[in-house]
Design a protein around this motif. Structure first.
Motif, short mmCIF file in Angstrom:
data_model
loop_
_atom_site.label_atom_id
_atom_site.label_comp_id
_atom_site.label_asym_id
_atom_site.label_seq_id
_atom_site.Cartn_x
_atom_site.Cartn_y
_atom_site.Cartn_z
N ASP A 124 0.89 -1.01 0.12
CA ASP A 124 0.10 0.04 0.16
C ASP A 124 1.13 1.29 -0.08
O ASP A 124 1.22 1.88 1.11
N LEU A 125 1.35 1.78 -1.10
CA LEU A 125 2.71 2.56 -1.22
C LEU A 125 2.01 3.48 -2.22
O LEU A 125 1.24 3.53 -3.06
N LEU A 126 2.55 4.91 -1.81
CA LEU A 126 2.37 6.10 -2.70
C LEU A 126 4.01 6.24 -3.35
O LEU A 126 4.80 6.67 -2.63
N ILE A 127 4.07 6.27 -4.54
CA ILE A 127 5.41 6.79 -5.22
C ILE A 127 5.20 8.47 -5.68
O ILE A 127 4.48 8.70 -6.57
N VAL A 128 6.01 9.19 -5.14
CA VAL A 128 6.27 10.44 -5.72
C VAL A 128 7.46 10.65 -6.55
O VAL A 128 8.43 10.64 -5.89
N ARG A 129 7.11 10.78 -7.93
CA ARG A 129 8.41 10.87 -8.66
C ARG A 129 8.53 12.12 -9.40
O ARG A 129 7.54 12.90 -9.73
N GLU A 130 9.67 12.55 -9.27
CA GLU A 130 10.04 13.99 -9.93
C GLU A 130 9.85 13.76 -11.49
O GLU A 130 10.41 12.87 -12.08
N LEU A 131 9.14 14.66 -12.20
CA LEU A 131 8.81 14.25 -13.70
C LEU A 131 9.50 15.24 -14.76
O LEU A 131 9.43 14.78 -15.74
N THR A 132 9.99 16.27 -14.38
CA THR A 132 10.49 17.10 -15.60
C THR A 132 12.04 17.42 -15.23
O THR A 132 12.65 18.41 -15.93
N GLY A 133 12.77 16.85 -14.75
CA GLY A 133 14.22 16.96 -14.58
C GLY A 133 14.85 15.56 -14.77
O GLY A 133 14.58 14.79 -15.43
N ASP A 134 16.04 15.61 -14.21
CA ASP A 134 17.00 14.16 -14.18
C ASP A 134 17.54 14.06 -15.66
O ASP A 134 17.40 14.94 -16.51
N VAL A 135 17.86 12.83 -15.92
CA VAL A 135 18.80 12.48 -17.12
C VAL A 135 17.85 12.45 -18.27
O VAL A 135 18.39 12.84 -19.35
N TYR A 136 16.55 12.16 -18.17
CA TYR A 136 15.62 12.55 -19.15
C TYR A 136 15.71 13.65 -20.06
O TYR A 136 15.46 13.84 -21.33
N PHE A 137 15.95 14.74 -19.08
CA PHE A 137 15.77 16.25 -19.67
C PHE A 137 17.21 16.77 -19.69
O PHE A 137 17.26 17.96 -20.09
N GLY A 138 18.25 16.23 -19.38
CA GLY A 138 19.64 16.62 -19.42
C GLY A 138 20.15 16.64 -21.01
O GLY A 138 19.63 16.12 -21.75
N ALA A 139 21.09 17.34 -21.01
CA ALA A 139 21.92 17.45 -22.40
C ALA A 139 22.19 15.79 -22.68
O ALA A 139 22.63 15.20 -21.80
N LYS A 140 22.42 15.69 -23.95
CA LYS A 140 22.59 14.43 -24.45
C LYS A 140 23.38 14.36 -25.96
O LYS A 140 23.11 15.39 -26.48
N GLY A 141 23.73 13.10 -26.23
CA GLY A 141 23.98 13.12 -27.61
C GLY A 141 25.31 11.90 -28.07
O GLY A 141 24.95 11.02 -26.95
N GLN A 142 25.72 11.80 -29.18
CA GLN A 142 26.64 10.79 -29.60
C GLN A 142 27.91 11.35 -30.03
O GLN A 142 27.76 12.62 -30.50
N ARG A 143 29.05 10.66 -29.86
CA ARG A 143 30.40 11.26 -30.07
C ARG A 143 31.25 10.16 -30.50
O ARG A 143 30.99 8.86 -30.10
N ILE A 144 32.37 10.37 -31.15
CA ILE A 144 33.25 9.44 -31.41
C ILE A 144 34.25 9.48 -30.21
O ILE A 144 34.99 10.64 -30.23
N ASN A 145 34.80 8.55 -29.76
CA ASN A 145 35.82 8.61 -28.53
C ASN A 145 37.06 8.36 -28.82
O ASN A 145 37.41 8.28 -30.35
N ASP A 146 38.06 8.52 -28.12
CA ASP A 146 39.39 8.57 -28.58
C ASP A 146 40.12 7.25 -29.16
O ASP A 146 41.13 7.16 -29.87
#
Length: 352
Positions: A124-146
């Protein structure tokens, strides 16, 4: 009391219609419902999954009752035109930062959980989740490493104000329910989580009546399936909350029973503006067949009455009617029964 009803795709219109029927059966004075297209339905009719008219209807309302979006025929569209972008767009445009997901096993349905019956019955649980931040909304991309290999990267971050406002939501929920609060993070390895934990501890000083503990996310997942009864209210970030809330829904036995609320900071004349939706998807494989279980959407409407309109008694009536219908054997295919969408809706209305 103005509600924007956005049925969406697949089974969305079917389950939303039954929830609207339950609201109408309550005979609420001053309730106004406005319908608008969203998702694939909106793309077909207006060329965009979240057209301006739909967004304006949501902004003009005191609350949004949402069905579901998703259509496999749209999977090849450009990403910004896909149905799922509608719900992400609504969350962003309406600043819906707090997702509330209750997870509870109804009496008599313990055998449907993958957990042992006595263990499942304690959930019998209530989960309160932050919804508009974190890794989902952070900068992201692809690159070629060394080494010349393709590498994907995503930035995880939380600013103190983001954590502070979701912490207040969680502490208020725990205080109202008389439950302890568990904050879930990964502070032993993530700086983002260390900031999260520090801010939650600071906010805790304003709620001396709430017992707070902290748990690493891997341990929280283990405890959720081994000792779910130890949790009252859980607060966590977007990524961890996405995973843990789905795990909790699996423990219940069917996502056809689980509602959710997404709340923001905007206050109306009645309460907190929010968007309310079942946690299940559009289920295109059974759309239009009258097989979908509308109980999650009906329970989402109950959450709407409670959080956006302050109608606790009416919300409790709906929840009690759903519980009574289940106890009386009214169950859809997801629960091993044979009742259809309309029959389940009618059964709930008969028990109000």
């Amino acid at each position: 009391m103005k509600v924007a009803v956005l049925p969406g795709d697949g089974i969305g219109p079917e389950v939303t219609a039954e929830a609207v029927g339950v609201l109408e059966a309550l005979g609420l004075t001053g309730l106004t419902l406005t319908h608008a297209d969203v998702g694939a339905a909106a793309w077909r009719a207006h060329g965009h999954p979240l057209p301006p008219a739909t967004l304006e209807a949501a902004r003009a309302a005191d609350a949004v009752l949402f069905g579901a979006v998703g259509d496999p025929d749209c999977d090849t569209l450009e990403r910004h035109l896909r149905p799922e972008q509608a719900i992400l767009g609504l969350r962003k445009e309406l600043d819906l930062f707090a997702n509330l997901r209750p997870a509870k096993v109804f009496a008599g349905l313990e055998h449907l959980s993958p957990l042992r019956g006595d263990v499942a019955g304690a959930l019998d649980l209530l989960i309160v989740r932050e919804l508009t931040g974190d890794v989902y909304f952070g900068a992201k991309g692809q690159r070629i490493n060394d080494q010349g290999a393709r590498e994907g990267w995503d930035a995880m971050s939380y600013a103190e104000p983001e954590v502070r406002r979701i912490a207040h939501v969680a502490f208020r929920a725990a205080a109202a329910a008389g439950q302890p609060l568990t904050s879930v993070d990964k502070a032993n390895v993530l700086e983002t989580s260390q900031v999260w934990r520090d801010v939650v501890v600071d906010v805790a000083g304003e709620y001396p009546g709430v017992t707070l503990d902290h748990m690493y996310v891997d341990n929280a997942a283990m405890q959720l399936v081994s000792h779910p009864g130890r949790f009252g209210v859980m607060v966590t970030g977007n990524l961890f909350g996405d995973i843990l809330s789905d795990l909790a829904s699996a423990c219940v036995g069917s996502i056809g029973l689980l509602p959710s609320a997404s709340l923001g900071s905007r206050q109306t004349a009645h309460g907190t503006f929010g968007l309310y939706e079942p946690i299940h998807g559009s289920a295109p494989d059974i759309a239009g067949q009258g097989k979908a279980n509308p109980m999650a959407t009906i329970l989402s409407a109950a959450m709407m009455l409670r959080h956006s309109f302050g109608l606790e008694a009416e919300a409790a009536r709906i929840e009690a009617a759903v519980a009574r219908a289940l106890a009386d054997g009214i169950r859809g295919g997801d629960l091993g029964g044979s009742h259809g969408t309309a029959a389940i809706g009618e059964a709930v209305r008969a028990r109000l």
